[in-house]
Design an enzyme around this catalytic site. Structure first.
Site, PDB file in Angstrom:
ATOM      1  N   LYS A  10       0.826  -1.201   0.000  1.00 40.32           N
ATOM      2  CA  LYS A  10       0.000   0.000   0.000  1.00 40.32           C
ATOM      3  C   LYS A  10       0.870   1.265   0.000  1.00 40.32           C
ATOM      4  O   LYS A  10       2.090   1.190   0.226  1.00 40.32           O
ATOM      5  CB  LYS A  10      -0.928  -0.051   1.217  1.00 40.32           C
ATOM      6  CG  LYS A  10      -1.948  -1.198   1.163  1.00 40.32           C
ATOM      7  CD  LYS A  10      -2.862  -1.167   2.388  1.00 40.32           C
ATOM      8  CE  LYS A  10      -3.954  -2.214   2.311  1.00 40.32           C
ATOM      9  NZ  LYS A  10      -4.873  -2.101   3.486  1.00 40.32           N
ATOM     10  N   TYR A  50     -12.485  -1.704  -3.510  1.00 42.86           N
ATOM     11  CA  TYR A  50     -13.009  -1.846  -2.144  1.00 42.86           C
ATOM     12  C   TYR A  50     -14.534  -1.721  -2.092  1.00 42.86           C
ATOM     13  O   TYR A  50     -15.092  -1.401  -1.039  1.00 42.86           O
ATOM     14  CB  TYR A  50     -12.349  -0.819  -1.215  1.00 42.86           C
ATOM     15  CG  TYR A  50     -10.951  -1.229  -0.761  1.00 42.86           C
ATOM     16  CD1 TYR A  50     -10.749  -2.362   0.027  1.00 42.86           C
ATOM     17  CD2 TYR A  50      -9.827  -0.482  -1.101  1.00 42.86           C
ATOM     18  CE1 TYR A  50      -9.483  -2.739   0.461  1.00 42.86           C
ATOM     19  CE2 TYR A  50      -8.546  -0.854  -0.672  1.00 42.86           C
ATOM     20  CZ  TYR A  50      -8.395  -1.981   0.112  1.00 42.86           C
ATOM     21  OH  TYR A  50      -7.134  -2.354   0.552  1.00 42.86           O
ATOM     22  N   PHE A  58     -15.370   3.929   7.348  1.00 42.33           N
ATOM     23  CA  PHE A  58     -14.002   4.274   6.968  1.00 42.33           C
ATOM     24  C   PHE A  58     -13.772   4.312   5.452  1.00 42.33           C
ATOM     25  O   PHE A  58     -12.662   4.539   4.994  1.00 42.33           O
ATOM     26  CB  PHE A  58     -13.002   3.313   7.631  1.00 42.33           C
ATOM     27  CG  PHE A  58     -13.192   1.846   7.309  1.00 42.33           C
ATOM     28  CD1 PHE A  58     -12.751   1.309   6.103  1.00 42.33           C
ATOM     29  CD2 PHE A  58     -13.810   0.992   8.221  1.00 42.33           C
ATOM     30  CE1 PHE A  58     -12.912  -0.035   5.802  1.00 42.33           C
ATOM     31  CE2 PHE A  58     -13.977  -0.360   7.927  1.00 42.33           C
ATOM     32  CZ  PHE A  58     -13.528  -0.875   6.713  1.00 42.33           C
ATOM     33  N   ARG A  86      -2.620 -14.470   4.477  1.00 43.24           N
ATOM     34  CA  ARG A  86      -3.281 -13.757   5.585  1.00 43.24           C
ATOM     35  C   ARG A  86      -2.522 -14.015   6.892  1.00 43.24           C
ATOM     36  O   ARG A  86      -2.405 -13.132   7.732  1.00 43.24           O
ATOM     37  CB  ARG A  86      -4.748 -14.197   5.724  1.00 43.24           C
ATOM     38  CG  ARG A  86      -5.645 -13.929   4.522  1.00 43.24           C
ATOM     39  CD  ARG A  86      -6.057 -12.509   4.335  1.00 43.24           C
ATOM     40  NE  ARG A  86      -6.710 -11.909   5.471  1.00 43.24           N
ATOM     41  CZ  ARG A  86      -7.395 -10.756   5.407  1.00 43.24           C
ATOM     42  NH1 ARG A  86      -7.511 -10.094   4.251  1.00 43.24           N
ATOM     43  NH2 ARG A  86      -7.940 -10.242   6.473  1.00 43.24           N
ATOM     44  N   ARG A 103       2.363  -6.885   9.240  1.00 44.43           N
ATOM     45  CA  ARG A 103       1.682  -5.715   9.809  1.00 44.43           C
ATOM     46  C   ARG A 103       2.210  -5.405  11.207  1.00 44.43           C
ATOM     47  O   ARG A 103       2.378  -4.238  11.574  1.00 44.43           O
ATOM     48  CB  ARG A 103       0.172  -5.944   9.805  1.00 44.43           C
ATOM     49  CG  ARG A 103      -0.422  -5.757   8.393  1.00 44.43           C
ATOM     50  CD  ARG A 103      -1.831  -6.252   8.313  1.00 44.43           C
ATOM     51  NE  ARG A 103      -2.538  -5.806   7.107  1.00 44.43           N
ATOM     52  CZ  ARG A 103      -3.715  -6.284   6.721  1.00 44.43           C
ATOM     53  NH1 ARG A 103      -4.323  -7.220   7.442  1.00 44.43           N
ATOM     54  NH2 ARG A 103      -4.296  -5.832   5.627  1.00 44.43           N
ATOM     55  N   ASN A 113      -1.959   0.072   7.065  1.00 46.27           N
ATOM     56  CA  ASN A 113      -1.465  -1.228   7.525  1.00 46.27           C
ATOM     57  C   ASN A 113      -0.601  -1.955   6.487  1.00 46.27           C
ATOM     58  O   ASN A 113      -0.542  -3.176   6.438  1.00 46.27           O
ATOM     59  CB  ASN A 113      -2.623  -2.090   8.041  1.00 46.27           C
ATOM     60  CG  ASN A 113      -3.664  -2.355   6.971  1.00 46.27           C
ATOM     61  OD1 ASN A 113      -3.492  -1.954   5.825  1.00 46.27           O
ATOM     62  ND2 ASN A 113      -4.727  -3.040   7.340  1.00 46.27           N
ATOM     63  N   HIS A 116      -2.128  -5.359   1.563  1.00 52.16           N
ATOM     64  CA  HIS A 116      -3.422  -6.006   1.356  1.00 52.16           C
ATOM     65  C   HIS A 116      -3.209  -7.484   1.038  1.00 52.16           C
ATOM     66  O   HIS A 116      -2.233  -7.844   0.383  1.00 52.16           O
ATOM     67  CB  HIS A 116      -4.143  -5.353   0.155  1.00 52.16           C
ATOM     68  CG  HIS A 116      -5.337  -6.141  -0.310  1.00 52.16           C
ATOM     69  ND1 HIS A 116      -6.577  -6.010   0.278  1.00 52.16           N
ATOM     70  CD2 HIS A 116      -5.471  -7.094  -1.271  1.00 52.16           C
ATOM     71  CE1 HIS A 116      -7.415  -6.854  -0.320  1.00 52.16           C
ATOM     72  NE2 HIS A 116      -6.772  -7.521  -1.255  1.00 52.16           N
ATOM     73  N   GLU A 127      -9.563  -9.929  -7.777  1.00 53.39           N
ATOM     74  CA  GLU A 127      -8.600  -8.864  -7.467  1.00 53.39           C
ATOM     75  C   GLU A 127      -7.374  -8.932  -8.380  1.00 53.39           C
ATOM     76  O   GLU A 127      -6.837  -7.903  -8.777  1.00 53.39           O
ATOM     77  CB  GLU A 127      -8.186  -8.959  -5.990  1.00 53.39           C
ATOM     78  CG  GLU A 127      -9.330  -8.585  -5.057  1.00 53.39           C
ATOM     79  CD  GLU A 127      -8.989  -8.748  -3.578  1.00 53.39           C
ATOM     80  OE1 GLU A 127      -9.870  -8.477  -2.747  1.00 53.39           O
ATOM     81  OE2 GLU A 127      -7.849  -9.145  -3.254  1.00 53.39           O
TER      82      GLU A 127
HETATM   83  P1  ADP Z   1      -8.096  -6.579   5.605  1.00 52.11           P
HETATM   84  O1  ADP Z   1      -7.232  -5.655   4.749  1.00 52.11           O
HETATM   85  O2  ADP Z   1      -7.333  -7.116   6.786  1.00 52.11           O
HETATM   86  O3  ADP Z   1      -8.788  -7.643   4.802  1.00 52.11           O
HETATM   87  P2  ADP Z   1     -10.683  -5.224   5.690  1.00 52.11           P
HETATM   88  O4  ADP Z   1     -10.987  -5.920   4.398  1.00 52.11           O
HETATM   89  O5  ADP Z   1     -11.656  -5.370   6.801  1.00 52.11           O
HETATM   90  O6  ADP Z   1      -9.233  -5.661   6.256  1.00 52.11           O
HETATM   91  O7  ADP Z   1     -10.504  -3.658   5.426  1.00 52.11           O
HETATM   92  C1  ADP Z   1      -9.857  -3.188   4.259  1.00 52.11           C
HETATM   93  C2  ADP Z   1      -8.905  -2.083   4.640  1.00 52.11           C
HETATM   94  O8  ADP Z   1      -9.648  -0.981   5.159  1.00 52.11           O
HETATM   95  C3  ADP Z   1      -7.926  -2.420   5.781  1.00 52.11           C
HETATM   96  O9  ADP Z   1      -6.802  -3.154   5.349  1.00 52.11           O
HETATM   97  C4  ADP Z   1      -7.559  -1.047   6.286  1.00 52.11           C
HETATM   98  O10 ADP Z   1      -6.629  -0.373   5.428  1.00 52.11           O
HETATM   99  C5  ADP Z   1      -8.916  -0.332   6.198  1.00 52.11           C
HETATM  100  N1  ADP Z   1      -9.691  -0.472   7.448  1.00 52.11           N
HETATM  101  C6  ADP Z   1     -10.299  -1.598   7.925  1.00 52.11           C
HETATM  102  N2  ADP Z   1     -10.934  -1.371   9.087  1.00 52.11           N
HETATM  103  C7  ADP Z   1     -10.725  -0.061   9.367  1.00 52.11           C
HETATM  104  C8  ADP Z   1     -11.125   0.802  10.438  1.00 52.11           C
HETATM  105  N3  ADP Z   1     -11.863   0.351  11.459  1.00 52.11           N
HETATM  106  N4  ADP Z   1     -10.720   2.096  10.398  1.00 52.11           N
HETATM  107  C9  ADP Z   1      -9.975   2.573   9.365  1.00 52.11           C
HETATM  108  N5  ADP Z   1      -9.573   1.820   8.319  1.00 52.11           N
HETATM  109  C10 ADP Z   1      -9.938   0.518   8.306  1.00 52.11           C
HETATM  110 MG    MG Z   2     -10.186  -7.479   3.290  1.00 46.60          MG
END
Ligand code: ADP
Ligand code: MG
Length: 143
Positions: A10, A50, A58, A86, A103, A113, A116, A127
């Site tokens: 990212k 997304y 968010f 993961r 992470r 973070n 992805h 994707e």
């Molecule tokens: P992951 O990337 O672990 O699969 P998600 O798919 O739930 O997580 O969320 C996509 C991305 O959105 C996250 O990697 C992070 O960058 C952002 N994100 C997720 N939850 C939050 C939150 N509570 N507040 C701010 N950003 C968030």
């Molecule tokens: Mg995700």
């Protein structure tokens, strides 16, 4: 299909000059890079990627973050790719991520973070095709 996943290094990963460190962790863990490029997402592309999160509080901040600078999508191959990747990256919130995960090592916040990883085989296929053409994929995943 179950041997593929999509990673994105990212914009925070690129800005912090961590591309090499993170790719090293990924290849040390046994993943093969099948396709890679650096690209700056447009708002439309980030929103599309997304889409499942559109209703989340968010979402707008996430799109701003993901379009804030270049990122590095990478199509990866390994047995059990989605689950193993993961595990390698750790929980969404770095504060909750296991020791030694990418992470935990490098990420600053639940939003910024670093990386992805696809969450299912079906989403991995979608994707990967978001970033890489059919032609590239045929060349890079010969079967
Ligand atoms: P992951 O990337 O672990 O699969 P998600 O798919 O739930 O997580 O969320 C996509 C991305 O959105 C996250 O990697 C992070 O960058 C952002 N994100 C997720 N939850 C939050 C939150 N509570 N507040 C701010 N950003 C968030
Ligand atoms: Mg995700």
């Amino acid at each position: 299909m179950s041997n593929r996943t999509l990673a994105i290094l990212k914009p925070d990963c690129v800005k912090k000059n961590l591309i090499g460190n993170v790719i090293g962790k990924i290849t040390d863990a046994g993943f093969k890079i099948k396709a890679v490029r650096m690209t700056k997402l447009t708002k439309d592309s980030a929103e599309g990627f997304y889409e499942v999160h559109r209703e989340r509080t968010f979402f707008n901040d996430l799109v701003k973050y993901m379009t804030s600078g270049p990122c590095v999508p990478i199509a990866l191959e390994k047995e059990n790719a989605v689950e193993d990747f993961r595990l390698l990256i750790g929980a969404t919130d770095p504060a909750k991520a296991a020791e030694g995960t990418i992470r935990k090592l490098y990420a600053e916040s639940i939003e910024q973070n670093i990386v992805h990883g696809s969450d299912s085989d079906e989403n991995a296929a979608k994707e990967i095709s978001h970033f890489f053409s059919k032609k590239e994929l045929l060349e890079n995943y010969p079967k």
